[in-house]
Scaffold this active site. Structure first.
Site, PDB file in Angstrom:
ATOM      1  N   SER A 134       1.221  -1.383   0.220  1.00 10.75           N
ATOM      2  CA  SER A 134       0.018   0.108   0.164  1.00 10.75           C
ATOM      3  C   SER A 134       0.747   1.098   0.058  1.00 10.75           C
ATOM      4  CB  SER A 134      -0.625  -0.033   1.185  1.00 10.75           C
ATOM      5  OG  SER A 134      -1.826  -0.734   1.412  1.00 10.75           O
ATOM      6  N   HIS A 157      -1.083  -2.941  -6.744  1.00 10.02           N
ATOM      7  CA  HIS A 157      -1.904  -2.849  -6.091  1.00 10.02           C
ATOM      8  C   HIS A 157      -3.105  -2.437  -6.433  1.00 10.02           C
ATOM      9  CE1 HIS A 157      -2.526   0.422  -2.986  1.00 10.02           C
ATOM     10  NE2 HIS A 157      -2.823  -0.581  -1.966  1.00 10.02           N
ATOM     11  N   GLU A 169      -3.421   0.365  -9.567  1.00  6.95           N
ATOM     12  CA  GLU A 169      -1.868   0.741 -10.119  1.00  6.95           C
ATOM     13  C   GLU A 169      -1.625  -0.302 -10.260  1.00  6.95           C
ATOM     14  OE1 GLU A 169      -2.734   4.702  -6.545  1.00  6.95           O
ATOM     15  OE2 GLU A 169      -2.468   2.972  -6.076  1.00  6.95           O
ATOM     16  N   ASN A 207      -3.746   6.023  -2.263  1.00  7.85           N
ATOM     17  CA  ASN A 207      -3.351   6.421  -0.638  1.00  7.85           C
ATOM     18  C   ASN A 207      -2.254   7.816  -0.437  1.00  7.85           C
ATOM     19  OD1 ASN A 207      -4.681   3.709   0.258  1.00  7.85           O
ATOM     20  ND2 ASN A 207      -3.130   2.476  -0.250  1.00  7.85           N
TER      21      ASN A 207
HETATM   22  N1  CAA Z   1     -16.877 -10.316  -3.315  1.00  2.00           N
HETATM   23  C1  CAA Z   1     -17.531 -10.585  -4.659  1.00  2.00           C
HETATM   24  N2  CAA Z   1     -18.575  -9.043  -4.958  1.00  2.00           N
HETATM   25  C2  CAA Z   1     -18.508  -8.745  -3.805  1.00  2.00           C
HETATM   26  C3  CAA Z   1     -17.535  -8.585  -2.568  1.00  2.00           C
HETATM   27  C4  CAA Z   1     -16.886  -9.052  -2.300  1.00  2.00           C
HETATM   28  N3  CAA Z   1     -16.029  -9.447  -1.077  1.00  2.00           N
HETATM   29  N4  CAA Z   1     -17.933  -6.978  -1.895  1.00  2.00           N
HETATM   30  C5  CAA Z   1     -18.811  -6.224  -2.212  1.00  2.00           C
HETATM   31  N5  CAA Z   1     -18.818  -7.276  -3.805  1.00  2.00           N
HETATM   32  C6  CAA Z   1     -20.189  -6.855  -5.301  1.00  2.00           C
HETATM   33  C7  CAA Z   1     -21.304  -7.009  -4.582  1.00  2.00           C
HETATM   34  O1  CAA Z   1     -21.817  -8.171  -4.533  1.00  2.00           O
HETATM   35  C8  CAA Z   1     -22.105  -5.882  -5.627  1.00  2.00           C
HETATM   36  O2  CAA Z   1     -22.058  -6.212  -6.802  1.00  2.00           O
HETATM   37  P1  CAA Z   1     -23.377  -5.824  -7.061  1.00  2.00           P
HETATM   38  O3  CAA Z   1     -23.640  -3.813  -8.003  1.00  2.00           O
HETATM   39  O4  CAA Z   1     -23.086  -6.765  -9.402  1.00  2.00           O
HETATM   40  O5  CAA Z   1     -24.770  -6.420  -6.915  1.00  2.00           O
HETATM   41  C9  CAA Z   1     -21.126  -4.627  -5.810  1.00  2.00           C
HETATM   42  O6  CAA Z   1     -19.730  -5.633  -4.910  1.00  2.00           O
HETATM   43  C10 CAA Z   1     -21.336  -3.673  -4.417  1.00  2.00           C
HETATM   44  O7  CAA Z   1     -22.411  -4.298  -3.304  1.00  2.00           O
HETATM   45  P2  CAA Z   1     -23.015  -4.533  -2.469  1.00  2.00           P
HETATM   46  O8  CAA Z   1     -24.741  -3.918  -2.686  1.00  2.00           O
HETATM   47  O9  CAA Z   1     -22.796  -5.390  -1.519  1.00  2.00           O
HETATM   48  O10 CAA Z   1     -22.551  -3.146  -1.851  1.00  2.00           O
HETATM   49  P3  CAA Z   1     -22.081  -1.556  -1.462  1.00  2.00           P
HETATM   50  O11 CAA Z   1     -23.205  -0.823  -3.220  1.00  2.00           O
HETATM   51  O12 CAA Z   1     -22.173  -0.862  -0.302  1.00  2.00           O
HETATM   52  O13 CAA Z   1     -20.244  -1.687  -2.309  1.00  2.00           O
HETATM   53  C11 CAA Z   1     -18.714  -2.190  -1.702  1.00  2.00           C
HETATM   54  C12 CAA Z   1     -19.672  -2.165  -0.899  1.00  2.00           C
HETATM   55  C13 CAA Z   1     -18.035  -1.905  -2.724  1.00  2.00           C
HETATM   56  C14 CAA Z   1     -17.587  -2.202  -0.662  1.00  2.00           C
HETATM   57  C15 CAA Z   1     -18.614  -0.099  -1.101  1.00  2.00           C
HETATM   58  O14 CAA Z   1     -19.150   0.046   0.045  1.00  2.00           O
HETATM   59  C16 CAA Z   1     -17.439   0.547  -1.135  1.00  2.00           C
HETATM   60  O15 CAA Z   1     -16.752   0.939  -2.170  1.00  2.00           O
HETATM   61  N6  CAA Z   1     -16.500   0.801  -0.579  1.00  2.00           N
HETATM   62  C17 CAA Z   1     -15.216   1.667  -0.593  1.00  2.00           C
HETATM   63  C18 CAA Z   1     -14.089   0.093  -0.939  1.00  2.00           C
HETATM   64  C19 CAA Z   1     -13.058   1.242  -0.869  1.00  2.00           C
HETATM   65  O16 CAA Z   1     -12.807   2.330  -0.845  1.00  2.00           O
HETATM   66  N7  CAA Z   1     -11.931   0.374  -0.380  1.00  2.00           N
HETATM   67  C20 CAA Z   1     -10.716   1.288  -1.283  1.00  2.00           C
HETATM   68  C21 CAA Z   1     -10.096   1.054   0.280  1.00  2.00           C
HETATM   69  S1  CAA Z   1      -8.051   1.584   0.247  1.00  2.00           S
HETATM   70  C22 CAA Z   1      -7.028   0.412  -0.269  1.00  2.00           C
HETATM   71  O17 CAA Z   1      -7.852  -0.611  -1.050  1.00  2.00           O
HETATM   72  C23 CAA Z   1      -5.868   0.996  -1.037  1.00  2.00           C
HETATM   73  C24 CAA Z   1      -4.721   0.747   0.842  1.00  2.00           C
HETATM   74  O18 CAA Z   1      -3.714  -0.081   0.269  1.00  2.00           O
HETATM   75  C25 CAA Z   1      -5.713   0.302   1.616  1.00  2.00           C
HETATM   76  P1  NAD Z   2      -4.068  -9.232   5.721  1.00  4.19           P
HETATM   77  O1  NAD Z   2      -3.127  -9.361   7.237  1.00  4.19           O
HETATM   78  O2  NAD Z   2      -5.374  -9.921   5.569  1.00  4.19           O
HETATM   79  O3  NAD Z   2      -2.878 -10.820   5.442  1.00  4.19           O
HETATM   80  C1  NAD Z   2      -1.678 -10.781   5.451  1.00  4.19           C
HETATM   81  C2  NAD Z   2      -0.839 -12.076   5.327  1.00  4.19           C
HETATM   82  O4  NAD Z   2      -0.201 -12.101   5.408  1.00  4.19           O
HETATM   83  C3  NAD Z   2      -1.731 -13.009   6.680  1.00  4.19           C
HETATM   84  O5  NAD Z   2      -2.601 -14.044   5.812  1.00  4.19           O
HETATM   85  C4  NAD Z   2       0.348 -13.941   6.941  1.00  4.19           C
HETATM   86  O6  NAD Z   2      -0.194 -14.614   7.538  1.00  4.19           O
HETATM   87  C5  NAD Z   2       0.567 -13.291   6.095  1.00  4.19           C
HETATM   88  N1  NAD Z   2       1.753 -13.173   5.526  1.00  4.19           N
HETATM   89  C6  NAD Z   2       2.752 -12.619   6.568  1.00  4.19           C
HETATM   90  N2  NAD Z   2       4.163 -13.388   6.284  1.00  4.19           N
HETATM   91  C7  NAD Z   2       4.193 -13.858   4.683  1.00  4.19           C
HETATM   92  C8  NAD Z   2       4.933 -14.178   4.866  1.00  4.19           C
HETATM   93  N3  NAD Z   2       6.054 -13.953   4.943  1.00  4.19           N
HETATM   94  N4  NAD Z   2       4.893 -15.449   3.336  1.00  4.19           N
HETATM   95  C9  NAD Z   2       3.478 -15.535   3.268  1.00  4.19           C
HETATM   96  N5  NAD Z   2       2.774 -14.754   4.191  1.00  4.19           N
HETATM   97  C10 NAD Z   2       2.980 -14.010   4.431  1.00  4.19           C
HETATM   98  O7  NAD Z   2      -3.142  -7.986   5.243  1.00  4.19           O
HETATM   99  P2  NAD Z   2      -4.241  -7.643   3.750  1.00  4.19           P
HETATM  100  O8  NAD Z   2      -4.725  -6.477   3.603  1.00  4.19           O
HETATM  101  O9  NAD Z   2      -3.827  -8.687   3.470  1.00  4.19           O
HETATM  102  O10 NAD Z   2      -2.937  -6.511   3.467  1.00  4.19           O
HETATM  103  C11 NAD Z   2      -2.062  -7.309   2.485  1.00  4.19           C
HETATM  104  C12 NAD Z   2      -0.695  -6.414   2.048  1.00  4.19           C
HETATM  105  O11 NAD Z   2      -1.811  -5.197   1.305  1.00  4.19           O
HETATM  106  C13 NAD Z   2       0.018  -5.516   3.046  1.00  4.19           C
HETATM  107  O12 NAD Z   2       0.741  -5.017   1.859  1.00  4.19           O
HETATM  108  C14 NAD Z   2      -1.347  -4.106   2.304  1.00  4.19           C
HETATM  109  O13 NAD Z   2      -0.729  -2.812   3.124  1.00  4.19           O
HETATM  110  C15 NAD Z   2      -1.580  -4.437   0.905  1.00  4.19           C
HETATM  111  N6  NAD Z   2      -2.981  -3.619   0.674  1.00  4.19           N
HETATM  112  C16 NAD Z   2      -3.802  -4.102   2.240  1.00  4.19           C
HETATM  113  C17 NAD Z   2      -5.496  -3.652   1.274  1.00  4.19           C
HETATM  114  C18 NAD Z   2      -6.695  -3.306   2.440  1.00  4.19           C
HETATM  115  O14 NAD Z   2      -6.991  -2.781   2.209  1.00  4.19           O
HETATM  116  N7  NAD Z   2      -6.299  -3.611   3.506  1.00  4.19           N
HETATM  117  C19 NAD Z   2      -5.524  -2.967   0.168  1.00  4.19           C
HETATM  118  C20 NAD Z   2      -4.305  -3.320  -0.954  1.00  4.19           C
HETATM  119  C21 NAD Z   2      -3.551  -2.983  -0.676  1.00  4.19           C
END
Ligand code: CAA
Ligand code: NAD
Length: 305
Positions: A134, A157, A169, A207
């Site tokens: 991330s 990503h 990404e 991010n």
């Molecule tokens: N598996 C399969 N399908 C899924 C699913 C899953 N785990 N989660 C959601 N869906 C599907 C649903 O089945 C639905 O599909 P249809 O449109 O075909 O019916 C669609 O996604 C929308 O889901 P819902 O109607 O149940 O619910 P919603 O409209 O509230 O959407 C959500 C759910 C897509 C999660 C929405 O709440 C959302 O976009 N949330 C924000 C998510 C977000 O910002 N993610 C980025 C996080 S940051 C990141 O990932 C980067 C990082 O490195 C940290």
């Molecule tokens: P998570 O905690 O759900 O899962 C991490 C997994 O990695 C665990 O099952 C753990 O047992 C495993 N693990 C740890 N060390 C390991 C190793 N040496 N070899 C194999 N497996 C190992 O974490 P997550 O949310 O799936 O995040 C995973 C990666 O994806 C991170 O780099 C995170 O920053 C990135 N990411 C997370 C998100 C998010 O929304 N959570 C979104 C995009 C990217």
């Protein structure tokens, strides 16, 4: 959805075999979309329990999709896709035949580097390595590998939940070859995703903008300015976000959010992220210390049933 193996052709051959490291939230999702879109997938993690957790995430998600797309045979649909996924805790064995490795393990530079350094000695010369980090530097992760592999190394990503979020990404380092980049674009598209390209800068595009916002939301609650419920309601109804920042933090994982802030703090000043943005947040640290990681642990800012 076909469960036949198709893969992607590149100048150096066909990419058919995908190995995903980490069977958590992200790794499970990436393995699933790979298996749904014609790749033969190996999912690898450190314990059988973690692998089982990943398989549970995948089968739940597939039945959700199956109920919509193949309501008469949800089980058959789920099984058809799951048959394309095998699992192992043996990292070396997992990459022996891989054409593409996507790493989605814990957000730690050292642990990612250790893993890739080892995989570099085990994988085929032509295998592409990608990290789903991330926030960490792809260049620094890739330095654990040979110069040749660094040309076949990029960030890939995905976003959470992977089966539903369209964006990927693609992060190029100065060493990533054009061929590697083009192959990753094709693979991303074959997985039904929409790619954007960015340089190897902290947080890439999403991010870099999203994490400071999430951290600021925690500070707002910590100061007592508003409750998590009201902040979420405000950003959903007034900001147009599908989830407010606290629902999203629980969704992403508070441990992951904390690792991201910590990683940036250690490199403070680089990449344009100010010290102010990443300074420690006692409320976040306390929740993580108490094991409240969000949805994956059942408790975070909210109790998750
Ligand atoms: N598996 C399969 N399908 C899924 C699913 C899953 N785990 N989660 C959601 N869906 C599907 C649903 O089945 C639905 O599909 P249809 O449109 O075909 O019916 C669609 O996604 C929308 O889901 P819902 O109607 O149940 O619910 P919603 O409209 O509230 O959407 C959500 C759910 C897509 C999660 C929405 O709440 C959302 O976009 N949330 C924000 C998510 C977000 O910002 N993610 C980025 C996080 S940051 C990141 O990932 C980067 C990082 O490195 C940290
Ligand atoms: P998570 O905690 O759900 O899962 C991490 C997994 O990695 C665990 O099952 C753990 O047992 C495993 N693990 C740890 N060390 C390991 C190793 N040496 N070899 C194999 N497996 C190992 O974490 P997550 O949310 O799936 O995040 C995973 C990666 O994806 C991170 O780099 C995170 O920053 C990135 N990411 C997370 C998100 C998010 O929304 N959570 C979104 C995009 C990217």
């Amino acid at each position: 959805v076909s469960s036949g193996i198709r893969g992607v052709s590149s100048r150096s051959g066909k990419v058919e075999k995908l190995t995903v490291f980490g069977a958590g939230l992200m790794g499970a999702g990436i393995a699933q979309v790979g298996a749904q879109n014609g790749f033969k997938v190996i999912l690898s993690d450190v314990t059988d329990k973690a692998l089982q957790n990943g398989l549970n995430i995948i089968s739940k998600s597939l039945s959700r999709i199956g109920k919509k797309t193949q309501p008469d045979d949800v089980e058959g649909f789920t099984k058809g896709i799951m048959d394309n996924i095998s699992t192992t805790t043996d990292a070396g064995e997992a990459v022996e035949e891989a054409d593409l490795v996507v790493e989605a393990i814990i957000e730690s530079l050292k642990i990612k580097r250790d893993l890739f350094g080892y995989l570099d000695t085990k994988a085929k010369a032509g295998c592409i390595f990608a990290s789903n980090t991330s926030s960490l530097s792809i260049t620094e992760i890739a330095q654990s590998c040979s110069t040749e592999r660094q040309m076949r190394f990029a960030g890939l990503h995905f976003f959470n939940p992977v089966p539903a979020m369209k964006l990927v990404e693609i992060v190029r380092t100065t060493h990533t070859s054009d061929e590697t980049y083009e192959t990753l674009r094709s693979i991303t598209e074959q997985m039904g995703k929409s790619p954007v390209t960015c340089k190897d800068t902290p947080g890439f595009i999403v991010n870099r903008l999203l994490i400071p916002y999430l951290l600021d939301a925690i500070r707002m609650v910590e100061r007592g300015d508003a409750t998590p419920e009201d902040v979420d309601k405000a950003m959903e109804l007034g900001g147009g976000y599908p989830m407010g920042p606290f629902k999203l933090l629980d969704f992403v994982g508070l441990d992951t959010a904390s690792y991201i802030a910590q990683g940036w703090r250690e490199k403070s000043g680089s990449g344009g992220i100010s010290e102010e943005v990443v300074k420690p947040i006692p409320l976040l640290d306390r929740l993580v210390k108490e094991g409240k990681m969000g949805r994956k642990s059942g408790k975070g800012f909210y109790d998750v049933p």
